[in-house]
Design an enzyme around this catalytic site. Structure first.
Site, mmCIF file in Angstrom:
data_model
loop_
_atom_site.group_PDB
_atom_site.id
_atom_site.type_symbol
_atom_site.label_atom_id
_atom_site.label_comp_id
_atom_site.label_asym_id
_atom_site.label_seq_id
_atom_site.Cartn_x
_atom_site.Cartn_y
_atom_site.Cartn_z
ATOM 1 N N ARG A 195 0.837 -1.195 0.000
ATOM 2 C CA ARG A 195 0.000 0.000 0.000
ATOM 3 C C ARG A 195 0.877 1.252 0.000
ATOM 4 O O ARG A 195 2.087 1.187 0.224
ATOM 5 C CB ARG A 195 -0.948 0.009 1.184
ATOM 6 C CG ARG A 195 -0.236 -0.269 2.500
ATOM 7 C CD ARG A 195 -0.835 0.404 3.657
ATOM 8 N NE ARG A 195 -0.631 1.844 3.600
ATOM 9 C CZ ARG A 195 0.543 2.438 3.802
ATOM 10 N NH1 ARG A 195 1.631 1.756 4.040
ATOM 11 N NH2 ARG A 195 0.649 3.762 3.763
ATOM 12 N N GLY A 196 0.229 2.401 -0.236
ATOM 13 C CA GLY A 196 0.941 3.667 -0.356
ATOM 14 C C GLY A 196 1.183 3.935 -1.829
ATOM 15 O O GLY A 196 1.658 3.061 -2.545
ATOM 16 N N ALA A 197 0.837 5.158 -2.274
ATOM 17 C CA ALA A 197 0.826 5.439 -3.717
ATOM 18 C C ALA A 197 2.124 5.048 -4.431
ATOM 19 O O ALA A 197 2.079 4.312 -5.415
ATOM 20 C CB ALA A 197 0.476 6.907 -3.958
ATOM 21 N N ARG A 236 -7.046 -0.370 -7.525
ATOM 22 C CA ARG A 236 -7.272 0.784 -6.639
ATOM 23 C C ARG A 236 -7.509 2.000 -7.521
ATOM 24 O O ARG A 236 -6.655 2.335 -8.342
ATOM 25 C CB ARG A 236 -6.041 1.057 -5.748
ATOM 26 C CG ARG A 236 -5.645 -0.068 -4.798
ATOM 27 C CD ARG A 236 -6.545 -0.189 -3.570
ATOM 28 N NE ARG A 236 -6.665 1.019 -2.785
ATOM 29 C CZ ARG A 236 -5.793 1.391 -1.837
ATOM 30 N NH1 ARG A 236 -4.763 0.653 -1.557
ATOM 31 N NH2 ARG A 236 -5.999 2.504 -1.152
ATOM 32 N N GLN A 277 -3.176 2.913 9.816
ATOM 33 C CA GLN A 277 -1.843 2.895 9.206
ATOM 34 C C GLN A 277 -0.827 3.712 10.009
ATOM 35 O O GLN A 277 0.364 3.413 9.976
ATOM 36 C CB GLN A 277 -1.883 3.437 7.773
ATOM 37 C CG GLN A 277 -2.635 2.572 6.783
ATOM 38 C CD GLN A 277 -4.079 3.031 6.614
ATOM 39 O OE1 GLN A 277 -4.655 3.627 7.523
ATOM 40 N NE2 GLN A 277 -4.653 2.747 5.464
ATOM 41 N N ASP A 328 -1.808 10.981 -2.526
ATOM 42 C CA ASP A 328 -2.071 9.911 -3.488
ATOM 43 C C ASP A 328 -2.196 10.460 -4.894
ATOM 44 O O ASP A 328 -1.948 9.758 -5.870
ATOM 45 C CB ASP A 328 -3.334 9.148 -3.104
ATOM 46 C CG ASP A 328 -3.057 8.208 -1.949
ATOM 47 O OD1 ASP A 328 -2.977 8.689 -0.811
ATOM 48 O OD2 ASP A 328 -2.868 6.998 -2.203
ATOM 49 N N ASN A 379 -5.553 12.540 -0.459
ATOM 50 C CA ASN A 379 -4.727 11.734 0.450
ATOM 51 C C ASN A 379 -5.690 11.016 1.403
ATOM 52 O O ASN A 379 -6.911 11.215 1.362
ATOM 53 C CB ASN A 379 -3.729 12.632 1.203
ATOM 54 C CG ASN A 379 -2.648 11.831 1.908
ATOM 55 O OD1 ASN A 379 -2.086 10.895 1.352
ATOM 56 N ND2 ASN A 379 -2.363 12.173 3.153
ATOM 57 N N LYS A 380 -5.136 10.191 2.253
ATOM 58 C CA LYS A 380 -5.920 9.388 3.199
ATOM 59 C C LYS A 380 -7.004 10.224 3.878
ATOM 60 O O LYS A 380 -6.782 11.362 4.264
ATOM 61 C CB LYS A 380 -4.967 8.824 4.247
ATOM 62 C CG LYS A 380 -5.577 7.887 5.252
ATOM 63 C CD LYS A 380 -6.285 6.704 4.644
ATOM 64 C CE LYS A 380 -5.422 5.948 3.661
ATOM 65 N NZ LYS A 380 -6.238 5.056 2.767
#
Lengths: 335, 335
Positions: free
Chosen positions: A60-62, A94, A189, A229, A239-240
């Protein structure tokens, strides 16, 4: 991997590691769903397995998702699979991460020798993050208290991190810093991954409920650094979920708010944040915590995974080419 | 208990209930730590048990804590215990709730016949909440989407609720409304208790991660109503951690933000919110969720239970005497 790699405390002391890498015809990755309880490396052998690993958030994570996309294409190329078909499967995992589409399209346009191309792509992400760390370090003064949201660390970015890169560089250069780690519901996270990276790096920190970020922004925080992201041409960024809240609260309290991201996260096809599709994830991520349902059986939940923060709340973007104000960003991207 | 009581869906259909009441020489209360999984009534026989029930959050919410304090004094009086000593023990349980001190001091000043006095005190809270519901209903239009934080419902206020009272009255009067329920980390009072009250009352709702409140305030929410643990003379108020964040985000997005509280929550001895002591609770509330530690063993946590929201973010206070602007509040309290 060089001296810049993520330091991981193992039984035999710190060793260097990346979030995802190529090894002996397969892709190896840290299973991020198991941290911080245990560090387990998974082997990903096909592009379908890679699509699964992206969907289920093993990776995970862009930027790490971007590397995963490139490696997924390399796995497809290695086994002689139709690359366009593989690209569709990998892109469908995603919807929000621009890096994923960027990486896959690049592999498609190269079309051959994709193992070396994907390795080069992942290496270039790590190098960009190292440069983001150097650039962002200039914003951090000795003694600062820094707030971050979600995990924009080495785990999210192959190595080193985006938001956490300046924090790593500042710490390694001897600055005394303290990090407020938003736990980052619903998937935690921050509490799980960012705190794990802070422990490994030996950086003073405390986990806080997301609700407490405003309290500390009003009283103690000197600087906010988050990842992104997807960034639009006008500086709006996704973003998140919760990032927008922290941005508004930072500005309200006069706390500088920086977004750390490689230029590949900037999407020249997006004029503003209005065009960003927000992924709605399963309500169960909110309703079921560590296997226990927290709300009544009859209650529904809504679970947007990201939010969009307008550019007006952003003090600057920390990129591999330096720190840019939102209006400088559009100029640079137009060049 | 009248028609205004909390409706609780039991196996034999809805029945009316309160959060806490006097019955056969003991105090009965819903154990709020067990909801929404199961509805269990505990019997509290001594003032020490009452102090324990307040400390461990069997009973919670400022007005319910006030009633618990009054009933605790009644238990002490009934068994002939020194009232001043009992008042000290009861006051030492939770530092933020003004209602607790208010209720205990009132029982101390009465000094005799405390069972009837405590019953009257609890009844008067319920009646004030009913009036808050009537006053607040005037702010709610058919079709509105309302956001609330934590649990300022019947469970928190003996009966009916503060923030949830207008929502109850609006729903019972036939208005179609939708409630965004902030889950309210770290203790999930929103997901557990407010959602439980919404289910029992048959009100459409969805639980959201606290991080998603900003997203929905920017896009869908028409009105915010929260409770308060303590209100200063200038309109600053303390409430569950995260309230300050939602208030700032509401103003930023032009969403009216109301605080529902009986006048007993207003503290004439407090000129502003600067004088409010913020309770720091155990880091384990953040770090351990449903029995599982979410962060590395080496990570610390900070856990402020409340924050202070400055009066400038408040559209108005919904009280038993009507809806007041922050500047009208000081005037009313001075009279």
């Amino acid at each position: 991997m060089g001296l810049s790699s993520m330091r991981v405390r193992t039984q035999n002391g710190p060793s260097d590691l990346r979030a995802i890498w190529w090894e002996d015809d397969v892709v190896k990755a840290i299973d991020q769903r198991l941290l911080p309880e245990r560090l387990e490396i998974v082997a990903i052998k096909t592009y379908e397995e890679m699509a699964e690993a992206i969907s289920d958030m093993t990776v995970r994570g862009a930027p790490s998702i971007g590397a995963a996309g490139a490696y997924g294409m390399a796995l497809a190329w290695q086994s002689g699979v139709d690359l366009v078909g593989a690209s569709r499967v990998l892109k469908a995992t995603r919807p929000t991460a621009h890096d994923l589409f960027h990486a896959i399209d690049r592999m498609l346009s190269i079309g051959d020798g994709l193992v070396e191309a994907a390795k080069g792509y992942a290496d270039s992400i790590a190098e960009k993050c190292r440069l983001i760390g150097e650039a962002g370090n200039s914003l951090i003064e000795d003694g600062m208290k820094i707030l971050t949201h979600c995990n924009a660390g080495a785990l999210a970015t192959v190595d080193f991190g985006t938001a956490l890169a300046p924090i790593r560089v500042a710490h390694r250069s001897g600055k005394k810093i303290f990090v407020f780690v938003d736990e980052t519901r619903p998937r935690f996270q921050g509490a799980k991954l960012t705190a794990w990276e802070m422990v490994n790096e030996g950086i003073n920190h405390a986990v806080i409920a997301d609700n407490a970020a405003g309290y500390y922004l009003r009283s103690e925080v000197d600087l906010v650094i988050v990842g992104a992201d997807r960034v639009a041409m006008n500086g709006d960024f996704a973003n998140k979920i919760g990032t927008y809240e922290k941005a508004v609260l930072a500005r309200e309290n006069g706390v500088p708010f920086y977004v750390a991201a490689p230029v590949s996260t900037f999407d020249p096809s997006l004029r503003s944040g209005d065009g960003i599709v927000i992924e709605q994830r399963s309500p169960d991520e909110v309703l079921i915590v560590n296997g226990v349902r927290i709300a009544p059986a009859e209650s529904a939940a809504l679970n947007p995974a990201f939010d969009v923060t307008p550019a007006k709340y952003v003090s600057g973007f920390i990129t591999e080419t330096g720190v840019l104000a939102p209006d400088e960003l559009a100029k640079m991207l137009a060049e």
